[in-house]
Design an enzyme around this catalytic site. Structure first.
Site, PDB file in Angstrom:
ATOM      1  N   CYS A 113       0.797  -1.226   0.000  1.00 43.38           N
ATOM      2  CA  CYS A 113       0.000   0.000   0.000  1.00 43.38           C
ATOM      3  C   CYS A 113       0.832   1.280   0.000  1.00 43.38           C
ATOM      4  O   CYS A 113       0.275   2.377  -0.125  1.00 43.38           O
ATOM      5  CB  CYS A 113      -0.929   0.013   1.209  1.00 43.38           C
ATOM      6  N   HIS A 135      -3.272   7.858   5.775  1.00 37.59           N
ATOM      7  CA  HIS A 135      -3.426   6.531   5.158  1.00 37.59           C
ATOM      8  C   HIS A 135      -4.859   6.062   5.396  1.00 37.59           C
ATOM      9  O   HIS A 135      -5.497   5.568   4.475  1.00 37.59           O
ATOM     10  CB  HIS A 135      -2.404   5.560   5.735  1.00 37.59           C
ATOM     11  N   GLU A 155      -2.180   5.176  13.334  1.00 33.84           N
ATOM     12  CA  GLU A 155      -1.820   6.405  12.627  1.00 33.84           C
ATOM     13  C   GLU A 155      -2.096   7.632  13.481  1.00 33.84           C
ATOM     14  O   GLU A 155      -1.277   8.567  13.537  1.00 33.84           O
ATOM     15  CB  GLU A 155      -2.573   6.497  11.304  1.00 33.84           C
ATOM     16  N   LYS A 183      -9.994   7.756   1.292  1.00 33.75           N
ATOM     17  CA  LYS A 183     -10.279   6.385   0.859  1.00 33.75           C
ATOM     18  C   LYS A 183     -11.760   6.037   0.904  1.00 33.75           C
ATOM     19  O   LYS A 183     -12.204   5.118   0.220  1.00 33.75           O
ATOM     20  CB  LYS A 183      -9.473   5.389   1.694  1.00 33.75           C
ATOM     21  N   HIS A 209      -9.489   2.040  -1.340  1.00 35.70           N
ATOM     22  CA  HIS A 209      -8.063   1.777  -1.123  1.00 35.70           C
ATOM     23  C   HIS A 209      -7.507   1.181  -2.415  1.00 35.70           C
ATOM     24  O   HIS A 209      -7.763   0.025  -2.743  1.00 35.70           O
ATOM     25  CB  HIS A 209      -7.882   0.821   0.047  1.00 35.70           C
ATOM     26  N   PHE A 243       1.402  -3.038   4.558  1.00 31.42           N
ATOM     27  CA  PHE A 243       1.714  -4.375   5.054  1.00 31.42           C
ATOM     28  C   PHE A 243       3.216  -4.617   4.853  1.00 31.42           C
ATOM     29  O   PHE A 243       3.809  -4.183   3.865  1.00 31.42           O
ATOM     30  CB  PHE A 243       0.932  -5.434   4.275  1.00 31.42           C
TER      31      PHE A 243
END
Length: 423
Positions: A183, A315, A326, A347, A352, A411
């Site tokens: 990502c 994010h 976050e 998002k 995403h 990830f």
């Protein structure tokens, strides 16, 4: 132009160089296709309106999926943009990339013929690459029993296909490669492009990212992680229940500031900092410390103080682990100024987009700087004490900001943060 030296031997910033002695880097073109629109103006209009592109998925065997929503690019007709031979050679993620790249180059007004093409390149991000091609050919071989696939399958599905075709399309003979960091792929790619132009290694770089995972195999694989929402994306809201996948591309022209000024280019924003870090901790669970190091590193690289930053594009996936981590990272990195920051996740509008998400999100950062409009976090319903920041809930906000950050946390514990400034 080289930076001048003071009597003490330290370099002094000039109009075209930063205090560190590197070249200044600006954005002179932008292009996109995503669920909100097939170009930048349509996407920015959706950001201002707080309009979601998430809808019912529409592709083969969608009824076999547990998750049937996504931010899909509906009414996509590749024949409107490419000839038959090109369609045979371009996976969907490459098609998206080329369309966005053509928009970006057209806006920049650049022509790469001659010497400029030799000193220009492309670095793009993607996580899945030609996943649609994988999906189609696995189906053909395993389900339909075919013993042969098309000769272009390998060049169509390889992760560097989009970067290679962009370099071919525009005659970019400098650095050309693909970054795959889940990502964070787009942010890592744009960070590399920024560093190349800043160092003088390239005059112009096309950069950004793309993803086209919305096919049966792509969504089925993500279902296994149990991080997907069945009913919508609600970042930072206490009742959030997961992320929603999207697809699309975003491509930008990063250009040496002196070169851009000399040709009278319209400058969208200045790229002033970049940092990356690794959590080195867990393959899927994020670390607030790793995210914080990327945030503070980007500000340090840009020469920004915490109170210089007015907005962060988060994010903000809509998963409990990401959102809380976050917010903790931002709160710690900014201290008392965190209460004055605006931070939103887009998002919930474009989904995403995995390897392409940071590129589409950078458009919201440019809009904040250039137009004074902060894209909202839509779908926000219930305050979460562990996400007690100003997340610009549900409605866009008109406000002047001079510097912004764009976060990407992937990830694998891979973090990448970009800093932009008004120019």
């Amino acid at each position: 132009m080289s930076p001048k030296k003071t009597k003490g031997g330290k370099k002094k910033a000039s109009e075209f160089t930063s205090a560190s002695g590197g070249r200044r880097v600006v954005i002179t073109g932008a292009g996109t296709i995503n669920a909100l629109g097939h170009d930048v103006p349509a996407t920015l209009a959706a950001f201002r309106e707080g309009r979601s592109g998430i809808s019912q998925l529409d592709f083969r065997d969608v009824d076999r999926l547990s998750i049937q929503i996504g931010a899909q690019v509906h009414n996509w007709r590749p024949e409107d943009y490419f000839n038959r031979q090109q369609i045979l050679l371009y996976d969907k993620f490459t098609q998206f990339t080329l369309l966005a790249a053509k928009q970006a180059v057209a806006q920049s007004g650049l022509n790469f013929a001659g010497k400029l093409g030799l000193n220009s390149g492309v670095v793009l991000g993607t996580a899945g690459g030609g996943l649609n091609t994988w999906d189609e050919n696995y189906r053909a071989v395993y389900e339909e029993g075919k013993n042969r696939v098309h000769p272009f399958v390998v060049p169509k599905l390889m992760n560097n296909a989009a970067a290679s075709h962009v370099s071919i399309e525009f005659g970019l003979r400098g650095p050309a490669f693909t970054v795959a960091t889940a990502c964070a792929s787009s942010n890592h790619a744009m960070g590399q492009a920024f560093q190349m132009v800043r160092s003088g290694g390239a005059k112009v770089m096309l950069t950004g990212g793309s993803e086209a995972m919305l096919c049966f195999g792509g969504v089925k694989a993500w279902e296994g992680l149990r991080v997907m929402s069945r009913d919508g994306c609600r970042p930072f809201s206490a009742n959030r229940n997961g992320m929603v996948q999207g697809e699309g591309a975003g491509v930008f022209v990063f250009e040496d500031y002196e070169h851009a000024r000399a040709r009278g280019a319209d400058i969208l924003a200045e790229v002033v900092g970049f940092a990356m870090s690794s959590d080195a901790q867990d393959i899927v669970m994020p670390s607030a410390q790793g995210a914080e190091r990327a945030i503070t590193g980007a500000m340090d690289d840009a020469g920004l103080n915490p109170d210089d930053v007015g907005y962060i594009n988060a994010h903000g996936t809509g998963t409990a682990a990401n959102d809380k981590t976050e917010c903790a990272a931002v709160a710690h990195a900014f201290g008392h100024h965190a209460d004055k920051l605006m931070m939103s996740s887009t998002k919930a509008m474009h989904g995403h987009i995995i390897g392409g998400t940071g590129a589409v999100e950078l458009l919201a950062c440019i809009m904040a700087l250039r137009d004074g409009v902060i894209a909202p976090t839509i779908g926000y319903q219930e305050p979460d004490p562990e996400c007690a920041l100003d997340v610009v809930p549900n409605e866009a906000r008109e406000v002047h900001v001079d510097a912004v950050l764009s976060n990407a946390f992937a990830f694998g514990g891979l973090n990448a943060v970009i800093a932009l400034r008004r120019i």
